[in-house]
Design a protein around this motif. Structure first.
Motif, PDB file in Angstrom:
ATOM      1  N   MET B   1     -55.414  10.020 -37.842  1.00  0.00           N
ATOM      2  CA  MET B   1     -56.465  10.028 -36.757  1.00  0.00           C
ATOM      3  C   MET B   1     -55.684  11.009 -35.571  1.00  0.00           C
ATOM      4  SD  MET B   1     -58.767   6.873 -35.168  1.00  0.00           S
ATOM      5  CE  MET B   1     -58.978   6.134 -36.616  1.00  0.00           C
ATOM      6  N   ASN B   2     -54.477  11.411 -35.854  1.00  0.00           N
ATOM      7  CA  ASN B   2     -53.842  12.229 -34.985  1.00  0.00           C
ATOM      8  C   ASN B   2     -53.520  11.738 -33.510  1.00  0.00           C
ATOM      9  OD1 ASN B   2     -52.756  14.548 -35.786  1.00  0.00           O
ATOM     10  ND2 ASN B   2     -54.423  15.826 -35.622  1.00  0.00           N
ATOM     11  N   ASN B  41     -71.080   9.936 -29.378  1.00  0.00           N
ATOM     12  CA  ASN B  41     -70.182  10.491 -28.370  1.00  0.00           C
ATOM     13  C   ASN B  41     -70.591  10.038 -26.988  1.00  0.00           C
ATOM     14  OD1 ASN B  41     -72.124  12.458 -28.205  1.00  0.00           O
ATOM     15  ND2 ASN B  41     -71.003  14.060 -27.999  1.00  0.00           N
ATOM     16  N   TYR B  42     -71.806   8.941 -26.923  1.00  0.00           N
ATOM     17  CA  TYR B  42     -72.124   8.869 -25.532  1.00  0.00           C
ATOM     18  C   TYR B  42     -72.374   7.471 -25.563  1.00  0.00           C
ATOM     19  CZ  TYR B  42     -76.493   9.223 -28.750  1.00  0.00           C
ATOM     20  OH  TYR B  42     -77.034   8.836 -29.825  1.00  0.00           O
ATOM     21  N   PHE B  64     -74.819   9.025 -21.327  1.00  0.00           N
ATOM     22  CA  PHE B  64     -73.499   9.730 -20.515  1.00  0.00           C
ATOM     23  C   PHE B  64     -72.401   9.785 -21.506  1.00  0.00           C
ATOM     24  CE2 PHE B  64     -70.124  10.207 -17.684  1.00  0.00           C
ATOM     25  CZ  PHE B  64     -70.692  10.880 -16.610  1.00  0.00           C
ATOM     26  N   PRO B  65     -71.979  11.115 -21.646  1.00  0.00           N
ATOM     27  CA  PRO B  65     -70.878  11.465 -22.457  1.00  0.00           C
ATOM     28  C   PRO B  65     -69.726  10.699 -22.427  1.00  0.00           C
ATOM     29  CG  PRO B  65     -71.691  13.373 -21.394  1.00  0.00           C
ATOM     30  CD  PRO B  65     -72.281  12.228 -20.587  1.00  0.00           C
ATOM     31  N   ARG B  67     -66.643  11.118 -23.421  1.00  0.00           N
ATOM     32  CA  ARG B  67     -65.441  11.808 -23.205  1.00  0.00           C
ATOM     33  C   ARG B  67     -65.302  12.279 -21.402  1.00  0.00           C
ATOM     34  NH1 ARG B  67     -61.928  13.518 -26.648  1.00  0.00           N
ATOM     35  NH2 ARG B  67     -62.625  13.181 -28.867  1.00  0.00           N
ATOM     36  N   LYS B  68     -66.585  12.387 -20.960  1.00  0.00           N
ATOM     37  CA  LYS B  68     -66.660  12.817 -19.866  1.00  0.00           C
ATOM     38  C   LYS B  68     -66.192  11.584 -18.826  1.00  0.00           C
ATOM     39  CE  LYS B  68     -69.622  14.389 -15.946  1.00  0.00           C
ATOM     40  NZ  LYS B  68     -68.712  15.243 -15.331  1.00  0.00           N
ATOM     41  N   ASN B  71     -62.461  11.520 -18.677  1.00  0.00           N
ATOM     42  CA  ASN B  71     -61.685  12.964 -18.797  1.00  0.00           C
ATOM     43  C   ASN B  71     -60.657  13.129 -17.814  1.00  0.00           C
ATOM     44  OD1 ASN B  71     -63.335  14.208 -16.952  1.00  0.00           O
ATOM     45  ND2 ASN B  71     -64.540  15.370 -18.411  1.00  0.00           N
ATOM     46  N   TYR B  77     -57.505   8.172 -25.425  1.00  0.00           N
ATOM     47  CA  TYR B  77     -58.036   8.680 -26.499  1.00  0.00           C
ATOM     48  C   TYR B  77     -59.325   8.417 -26.781  1.00  0.00           C
ATOM     49  CZ  TYR B  77     -53.290  10.396 -26.819  1.00  0.00           C
ATOM     50  OH  TYR B  77     -52.075  10.953 -26.346  1.00  0.00           O
ATOM     51  N   PHE B  78     -60.526   9.227 -27.179  1.00  0.00           N
ATOM     52  CA  PHE B  78     -61.682   8.917 -27.592  1.00  0.00           C
ATOM     53  C   PHE B  78     -61.774   9.525 -29.060  1.00  0.00           C
ATOM     54  CE2 PHE B  78     -65.910  10.037 -28.594  1.00  0.00           C
ATOM     55  CZ  PHE B  78     -66.480   8.898 -28.852  1.00  0.00           C
ATOM     56  N   ARG B  79     -62.340   8.738 -29.906  1.00  0.00           N
ATOM     57  CA  ARG B  79     -62.613   9.176 -31.362  1.00  0.00           C
ATOM     58  C   ARG B  79     -63.881   8.749 -31.681  1.00  0.00           C
ATOM     59  NH1 ARG B  79     -59.015  11.919 -30.224  1.00  0.00           N
ATOM     60  NH2 ARG B  79     -56.923  12.355 -31.065  1.00  0.00           N
ATOM     61  N   LEU B  80     -64.652   9.758 -32.125  1.00  0.00           N
ATOM     62  CA  LEU B  80     -65.846   9.487 -32.732  1.00  0.00           C
ATOM     63  C   LEU B  80     -65.608   9.062 -34.108  1.00  0.00           C
ATOM     64  CD1 LEU B  80     -69.024  10.417 -32.160  1.00  0.00           C
ATOM     65  CD2 LEU B  80     -68.741  12.600 -33.239  1.00  0.00           C
ATOM     66  N   ILE B  97     -62.814   7.922 -40.130  1.00  0.00           N
ATOM     67  CA  ILE B  97     -61.872   8.941 -40.164  1.00  0.00           C
ATOM     68  C   ILE B  97     -60.361   8.303 -40.262  1.00  0.00           C
ATOM     69  CG2 ILE B  97     -63.417  10.375 -38.627  1.00  0.00           C
ATOM     70  CD1 ILE B  97     -61.760   9.450 -36.188  1.00  0.00           C
TER      71      ILE B  97
END
Lengths: 433, 433
Positions: B1-2, B41-42, B64-65, B67-68, B71, B77-80, B97
């Protein structure tokens, strides 16, 4: 189709774009029955699709419900239908919901993406002619970034972050500029663990300059703006193929990219059924006379992108833009009313109000007939013109609010993945068209 | 997942709803690594989904996103990703993932529609728990009207114009009210050639009153409002089956309807992998102690809808609403920080701020702990509370603008068919969930 047959002549209009709306509004409340057919229940303001694709605007704010546009009009009928053919001898159109006869037929079907017969390009590149297609692009951009985070293979990550736009007309230029601004302001904040320098935006243009239809000043300035925003502009380069991984060109250059947006050509969205002599083969547009009558048909008209009227100034037909479509629609409404009253009809004369394109914040190019200018003021003019061209108070207000917000906050907030695009092949959205 | 393995303990949060956001915000910039996983992602503001379904609001303005939202935060860390399982022995979650180990796991997956095991109902009714699902409902309502125009079979037309909402909780009540307003103000104008009297809105409630969790005054007034708006309210009636055409009930009544919206139950969105003893079987919620720790796990927490904390006041767990989720999320963040510092953690005490539901313009019911009121002022309070609960200035502004417009113009303008629902069975959108 359950539309009453009355003593009024019936005008069937195919398509609720700029041209179709103009003719329908011009015929309202007159002694005619007007039937508007469209495969969507909304009008799309196509000039702003690129802002939907790049998260700047909500899709609903650049669309308008067709029924609402006409819900104060008598003798008007809207039907959600796809037209599959025309039978000119029977005066009949065939649609997905049955046949319908007409006294006058107005073909205002607009244009569709031209892949010039390349099946691979059609299969693997993204189009941007409709709202669903724009939402697909928005999703794909974001999905590629999400995926780029996951891979530890540098080549793969570069491919996922490489964006190629083919076609240096207004669509390509505006999209490239918007993507460049996403790269500058949004994506580094959203993806702090990605090296944003890996993101490339390539704009490939077959001709030797961008914005071919505009003035040399506009073309040069647009290129200048794009380069300053970090876009790699490739001119006199033609894409030959794309297999989903690599774009090959007629030059030495090739591009490894996950996202290719095809804005390199449009053609008329002509319908099956009329004789071949009525259609300009290569462009798929209907040959029309100066009254927009389709060759050898008295009661079939074509207007807007799908019409090709040869004039001295435009030997290959008028530019496929909103202005000729609206003007032809307005005139055709008057001409149909004149025909009804046995009066003389008037030939179409195009009033060229100029053209414009925006590249980014404070950056646009405007060609008016007597004045060409670029920069901040051009950008302001572009905004005002587009804002006032939108249909409906609510749409204007929401777009204005978003633009102000985006301007002040350097933001584009509608970046939601609502239609996961990567599942496209799996689900094969027919509704994208 | 890095995701880099650092010396900071890792908190993995599953779900970016009210609960997940609250705990993630509470942990920000502390000496912890926070990983948020969500399949979208929201963030979705679920209380307003019914307005998207009925054309009152754009989908983008109630989302609402994610990641925003984060940020500006380091170590976040966000992962979809979709979480498919938990391995508590290895301290690991399994996702679409890849796997990820955790020091603390926070399950904030919320709830999902409960069909109580009825496969037919699951197949043929519409849900409204996500934005794509709400857009499906919006499309279906409009598509049914388009189709009703085409048929000359009166029974078929009645079926297409018959809407049944199962479940008389806030979702069902608000949706029924919004549909009734569409019937009153919008649909007769858009479909002048349809007899709007054929449109029926049925609200079916198993219990003997609407809004079971609220006060008797609220319940009675809500019913009163709905009846005045023309909704047929059926109480103490249970739906037994729906085959896509006919709804059968435990009474004599049956309903022939093309659109059935299932708002009759939710259950926890629990994840595979924890022992059966951790889960309340019927409700699919995790059993948690007063610190939101999942039974017999020291480092696994569940908060919000998916958590079931037995207290004296709530022997079956807290209501599945935003308030307990937010409060539990806020406290859990503090408790995780306390655990890190070896300090005492605090038990959860629910601060019931009350509940409310809106039925239509100028019509809402509000139960505060010490004051219960209904009508115009309640409606105003409902609006203010919901407006301020939305995340982000842009969303607040766009929603406010739409509400003002809709109020003044008696309109709901976002009635576009963007996701043709009738093709659902053909394309089977998995992304709807």
């Amino acid at each position: 189709m359950n539309i009453p047959q009355t003593s009024f002549p019936r005008v069937v209009i195919i398509g609720g774009g700029f041209a179709g709306l103009a003719v329908a509004r011009g015929l309202e409340a007159k002694e005619l029955q007007v039937v508007l057919l469209d495969k969507h229940n909304y009008h799309t303001f196509q000039p702003l699709l690129y802002q939907v694709a790049t998260g700047g605007l909500e899709p609903d704010s650049i669309a308008f419900p067709l029924r609402k546009r006409f819900n104060d009009i008598e003798n008007f009928y809207f039907r959600l239908a796809e037209v599959t053919g025309i039978d000119a001898e029977k005066n009949e159109v065939k649609t997905s919901i049955g046949s319908l006869n007409y006294d006058y037929l107005v073909i205002a079907t607009g244009s569709t993406t031209n892949f010039f017969g390349n099946k691979n390009i059609e299969k693997y590149t993204m189009e941007m002619k409709s709202i669903p297609q724009s939402l697909n692009i928005r999703s794909l951009i974001l999905e590629n970034f999400e995926e780029a985070l996951l891979t530890s293979d540098l080549e793969e990550r570069k491919k996922l972050m490489n964006f190629v736009i083919v076609g240096g007309g207004p669509t390509g230029v505006e999209l490239a500029g918007a993507l460049a601004e996403m790269k500058k302001e949004i994506l580094p904040k959203d993806y702090p663990d990605l090296d944003i320098r890996l993101m490339k935006i390539n704009l490939i243009q077959g001709a030797d300059c961008l914005l071919k239809g505009m003035s040399p000043q506009a073309s040069e300035k647009a290129e200048d703006f794009l380069i300053k925003l970090g876009v790699d502009v490739w001119k006199s380069l033609r894409v030959q193929n794309y297999d989903g991984n690599i774009i090959t060109t007629n030059g030495e250059d090739h591009f490894k990219a996950s996202t290719v947006i095809w804005a390199a050509g449009v053609k008329g969205a002509s319908i099956d059924g009329l004789h071949a002599e009525c259609v300009v083969e290569r462009a798929a547009r209907y040959k029309v006379d100066q009254f927009n009558r389709v060759t050898s048909h008295e009661n079939i008209f074509a207007i807007g992108d799908v019409a090709c009227m040869n004039t001295e100034a435009f030997p290959y037909g008028h530019p496929m833009m909103a202005q000729p479509a609206i003007q032809q629609g307005n005139l055709l409404a008057k001409n149909i009313l004149a025909l009804q009253k046995g009066k003389q009809i008037k030939p179409f004369v195009y009033n060229d109000k100029g053209s414009m394109a925006t590249i980014g914040r404070n950056k646009a190019v405007v060609d008016l007939p007597k004045w060409k200018f670029q920069g901040v003021f051009a950008w302001f003019v572009w905004m005002v013109v587009h804002l006032f061209s939108l249909i409906g108070f609510r749409n204007k207000a929401v777009v204005f609010l978003n633009w102000m917000y985006n301007y002040i906050r350097f933001d584009r907030e509608t970046r939601l993945i609502i239609r996961p695009y990567k599942q496209k092949n799996k689900y094969s959205f027919e509704s994208d068209k």
